[in-house]
Design an enzyme around this catalytic site. Structure first.
Site, PDB file in Angstrom:
ATOM      1  N   TYR A 142      10.530  -0.621   0.760  1.00 43.94           N
ATOM      2  CA  TYR A 142      10.803   0.376   1.808  1.00 43.94           C
ATOM      3  C   TYR A 142      11.757  -0.155   2.870  1.00 43.94           C
ATOM      4  CZ  TYR A 142       7.426   4.049   0.612  1.00 43.94           C
ATOM      5  OH  TYR A 142       6.765   5.081   0.017  1.00 43.94           O
ATOM      6  N   LYS A 192       3.104  -6.346 -10.115  1.00 44.89           N
ATOM      7  CA  LYS A 192       3.697  -6.440 -11.449  1.00 44.89           C
ATOM      8  C   LYS A 192       4.196  -7.878 -11.627  1.00 44.89           C
ATOM      9  CE  LYS A 192       5.009  -3.669 -14.184  1.00 44.89           C
ATOM     10  NZ  LYS A 192       4.502  -3.462 -15.570  1.00 44.89           N
ATOM     11  N   ASP A 225       0.558  -0.927 -13.251  1.00 44.63           N
ATOM     12  CA  ASP A 225       0.559   0.178 -14.228  1.00 44.63           C
ATOM     13  C   ASP A 225      -0.826   0.312 -14.870  1.00 44.63           C
ATOM     14  OD1 ASP A 225       0.975  -2.294 -15.474  1.00 44.63           O
ATOM     15  OD2 ASP A 225       2.261  -1.492 -17.051  1.00 44.63           O
ATOM     16  N   ASP A 249       1.887   3.474  -2.227  1.00 40.99           N
ATOM     17  CA  ASP A 249       2.263   4.878  -2.032  1.00 40.99           C
ATOM     18  C   ASP A 249       1.853   5.693  -3.256  1.00 40.99           C
ATOM     19  OD1 ASP A 249       3.596   7.095  -0.812  1.00 40.99           O
ATOM     20  OD2 ASP A 249       5.279   6.769  -2.192  1.00 40.99           O
ATOM     21  N   ASP A 253      -1.749   8.278  -3.828  1.00 45.59           N
ATOM     22  CA  ASP A 253      -1.703   9.716  -4.165  1.00 45.59           C
ATOM     23  C   ASP A 253      -2.577   9.985  -5.383  1.00 45.59           C
ATOM     24  OD1 ASP A 253       0.072  10.429  -2.145  1.00 45.59           O
ATOM     25  OD2 ASP A 253       1.319  11.657  -3.475  1.00 45.59           O
TER      26      ASP A 253
HETATM   27  C1  IPM Z   1       3.093   8.436   2.580  1.00 45.77           C
HETATM   28  C2  IPM Z   1       4.342   9.248   2.449  1.00 45.77           C
HETATM   29  C3  IPM Z   1       5.479   8.494   3.112  1.00 45.77           C
HETATM   30  C4  IPM Z   1       5.720   7.226   2.339  1.00 45.77           C
HETATM   31  C5  IPM Z   1       6.778   9.292   3.317  1.00 45.77           C
HETATM   32  C6  IPM Z   1       6.542  10.586   4.059  1.00 45.77           C
HETATM   33  C7  IPM Z   1       7.821   8.472   3.997  1.00 45.77           C
HETATM   34  O1  IPM Z   1       4.590   9.548   1.111  1.00 45.77           O
HETATM   35  O2  IPM Z   1       2.712   8.123   3.732  1.00 45.77           O
HETATM   36  O3  IPM Z   1       2.480   8.128   1.558  1.00 45.77           O
HETATM   37  O4  IPM Z   1       6.440   7.220   1.321  1.00 45.77           O
HETATM   38  O5  IPM Z   1       5.178   6.209   2.748  1.00 45.77           O
HETATM   39 MG    MG Z   2       3.038   8.933  -0.201  1.00 45.50          MG
END
Ligand code: IPM
Ligand code: MG
Length: 368
Positions: A142, A192, A225, A249, A253
């Site tokens: 990032y 990884k 993975d 990230d 999710d």
């Molecule tokens: C998260 C989001 C952010 C990230 C974006 C909005 C920059 O997806 O907080 O998970 O990628 O970190």
């Molecule tokens: Mg995210």
């Protein structure tokens, strides 16, 4: 003594509407639990860009560094797609994370009993799930340099850099081990190391921190993975997962969705403790700005409300009040109150964002 201070940055999309419900919850704690906060509000993301031409004004950044905790809604939206990278709404959030040095991002994925049927996985795989992803938040791909789109001969090349120093790995590993000690005492570290040198170093440093200072915690390593696969195969094998910024990230999710809806998941981003013992901290829901439903009163405010519960616990040492708020959310869900994102049951009419706020406030009243 002055009240603890909060900076609210509601941001874009559904951010402002879910934050409205959080503000009602904050007021409730002031009125009913003698727990008042000094609340300031400001802009972030596209909202800040529209007003100031930048996704985070320097004054807002300065205020964020001064307050006891920041609560953020969401940033981003299609309106800003064409902007240069440096002006995009997401940059505002990334700047906050970087300049507040919020290296440890806690993303709990907890399955509420009432919602076990909402998961895309079978109920017995997810019921009772309680895992915590600790995502490194201030480094890695990032922020690594060089980055950009460059010319190379006749064509362009897009470059990002995965970069981790030993001390960056060390500090996030410690925060994961500390958390594990207050939970089920297990950490799984994901990288990884089979293809990336940064992963090799990650594994080495995590192991060393463990062997030196946390030998009592059970530590395992997994390729990221495989970790993704294990998260959907048998998620209850995990307690705390520690991983880098990009894998975190993605994996968070994935873990969030195990619980049925992204509209349920809070997060805390913590830095090093200040002199008063409080870490610099920012709390935000894991879901994004959801522009497709913004402004319609459909959004689920629970992730943002639970983010405030995390603030009570991690910034203000109010674990009992955090538990009270979490129990109120759990009760409302058990009573069958559902926003539109949580509608698997037939014949249930969804409540609005405000309706969910009303129900949670009523459950808080009932808790007294
Ligand atoms: C998260 C989001 C952010 C990230 C974006 C909005 C920059 O997806 O907080 O998970 O990628 O970190
Ligand atoms: Mg995210």
């Amino acid at each position: 003594m002055s009240n603890p201070s909060l900076l609210i940055l509601a941001g874009d999309g559904i951010g402002p509407e879910v934050m409205t419900e959080v503000k009602r919850v904050i007021d409730w704690f002031g009125a009913k639990r003698d727990l008042a906060f000094d609340v300031e509000e400001d802009l972030v993301g596209g909202a800040a860009y529209d007003k100031h031409g930048t996704p985070l004004h320097d004054d807002t950044m300065a205020r964020a560094l001064q307050v006891d905790a920041v609560l953020l809604g969401a940033v981003g939206g299609p309106k800003y797609d064409a902007l240069d990278f440096s002006e995009k709404p997401e940059r505002g959030l990334l700047r906050l994370r970087k300049e507040m040095d919020l290296f440890s991002n806690l993303r709990p994925a907890q399955c509420f009993d009432a919602l076990a049927d909402f998961s895309s996985l079978k109920k017995d795989i997810v019921s009772g799930l309680d895992i915590m992803i600790v995502r490194e938040l201030t480094s890695g791909v990032y922020f690594g340099e060089p980055r950009g789109i460059f010319k190379e001969g006749n064509e362009r090349v897009g470059i990002n850099t995965q970069r981790y120093t030993e001390s960056e790995i060390d500090r996030v590993a410690r925060s994961a081990f500390e958390l594990a000690r207050r939970r089920s005492n297990k950490v799984c570290s994901m990288e990884k190391a089979n293809v990336m040198e940064s992963g090799v170093l990650w594994r080495e440093v995590v192991q060393k921190v463990h062997d030196t200072d946390y030998p009592d915690v059970e530590l395992t390593h997994m390729y990221a993975d495989n970790g993704a696969m294990q998260l959907v195969r048998a998620p209850k094998q995990f307690d705390v997962i520690v991983t880098d910024n990009l894998f975190g990230d993605i994996l968070s999710d994935c873990a969030a969705m195990l619980t049925g809806s992204l509209g349920m998941l809070p997060s805390a981003s913590l830095g090093a403790p200040n002199a008063d013992g409080r870490p610099k901290a920012l709390y935000e829901p894991v879901h994004g700005s959801a522009p497709d439903i913004a402004g319609q009163g459909k959004a689920n405010p629970i992730a943002c409300i639970l983010s405030f519960a995390m603030a009570l616990r991690y910034s203000f040492d109010q674990g009992d009040e955090a538990a009270r708020l979490e129990a109120a959310v759990e009760k409302v869900l058990a009573d069958g109150v559902r926003t539109a994102d949580l509608l698997a049951e037939e014949g249930v009419t969804p409540v609005s964002t405000t309706g969910m706020g009303d129900a949670i406030l009523a459950a808080l009243d009932a808790s007294l």
